[in-house]
Design an enzyme around this catalytic site. Structure first.
Site, PDB file in Angstrom:
ATOM      1  N   LYS A  13       0.831  -1.216   0.000  1.00 44.80           N
ATOM      2  CA  LYS A  13       0.000   0.000   0.000  1.00 44.80           C
ATOM      3  C   LYS A  13       0.865   1.267   0.000  1.00 44.80           C
ATOM      4  CE  LYS A  13      -2.072  -1.149   3.888  1.00 44.80           C
ATOM      5  NZ  LYS A  13      -1.487  -2.466   4.233  1.00 44.80           N
ATOM      6  N   ARG A 157      11.741  -2.492  10.907  1.00 44.94           N
ATOM      7  CA  ARG A 157      10.688  -1.988  11.795  1.00 44.94           C
ATOM      8  C   ARG A 157      10.511  -2.940  12.973  1.00 44.94           C
ATOM      9  NH1 ARG A 157       5.424  -0.410   8.382  1.00 44.94           N
ATOM     10  NH2 ARG A 157       4.418  -1.658   9.976  1.00 44.94           N
TER      11      ARG A 157
END
Ligand code: ADP
Ligand code: ZN
Length: 215
Positions: A13, A157
């Site tokens: 996305k 992350r």
């Protein structure tokens, strides 16, 4: 144009949102990035947000809507939303918001990617600490783990570890996946095969526009 990018974690996305922003000249609002900026501020509310994100859980709607409002009010031409909405109540809130402005959502692009591919992408994902460009461990030169665009270091992350990835996919299936039906019923959903290179996927999205499959 008001547009939403839908799909599980790792569907691409963010990558497609950036490409679409350049192509269409709209703003790209990535909820995950807004939340990570909030966390960086180390305020008490930032600390709360961090706890939810580190566990792979959804951050409470109140926080999300507040962040979103600040971004949306600035923009009149339209937007590309990524990472929002992530549950039905957020989707309804978005409809209400646009309704008040006498606008409506034009398009929801649903990126479809198999679970095994999602897991592989997320486990190997490295992100530039400065510009946010996304890399994959298997495709970089390990003697030089720096960003090609800006030279900053690449980081993994906190939530891109196996257990949390699994949790995020579960949360997606329970809370976000029902939005596919929600938008299908409104006739604004378009499914796009999200596997393959980011250029290939972007081409598929552009094809939708060309074929005028988009109202
Ligand atoms: P991904 O799509 O790869 O999971 P994001 O950066 O979009 O990555 O989101 C990371 C995390 O931020 C989510 O796991 C969740 O904790 C939080 N988050 C992002 N968007 C929302 C949202 N709309 N509602 C609640 N929590 C959110
Ligand atoms: Zn960079």
């Amino acid at each position: 144009m008001y547009m939403v990018l839908l799909g599980p974690p790792g569907a691409g996305k963010g990558t497609q949102g950036e490409k679409l922003k350049d192509k269409l000249g709209l703003i790209h609002i990535a909820m995950g990035n807004l939340l990570r900026e909030t966390v960086k501020k180390k305020t008490p509310s930032g600390e709360k947000v961090r706890a939810f994100m580190e566990e792979g859980k959804l951050v409470p709607d109140g926080v999300i809507l507040e962040l979103l409002k600040n971004e949306i009010e600035l923009e009149k031409e339209g937007f590309i939303l990524d990472g929002f909405p992530r549950n039905l109540s957020q989707a309804r809130k978005l409809d209400e918001f646009l309704d008040k402005e006498a606008e409506k959502l034009d398009l929801v692009i649903n990126l479809e990617v198999k679970k095994a591919v999602l897991i592989k992408r997320l486990r190997g994902r490295l992100i530039c600490s400065e510009c946010g460009k996304v890399y994959h461990k298997s495709k970089i030169d390990h003697s030089m783990e720096i960003c090609k665009d800006c030279g900053a270091s690449l980081l993994q992350r906190n939530d891109d570890n196996s257990d949390i990835i699994k949790k995020r996919i579960e949360v997606y299936l329970e809370h976000t996946h029902p939005l596919i039906d929600y938008y299908r019923k409104k006739k604004i959903l378009r499914n796009v095969q999200g596997e393959g290179t980011s250029e290939k996927v972007f081409q598929r999205i552009m094809d939708l526009f060309k074929e005028k499959k988009i109202a």
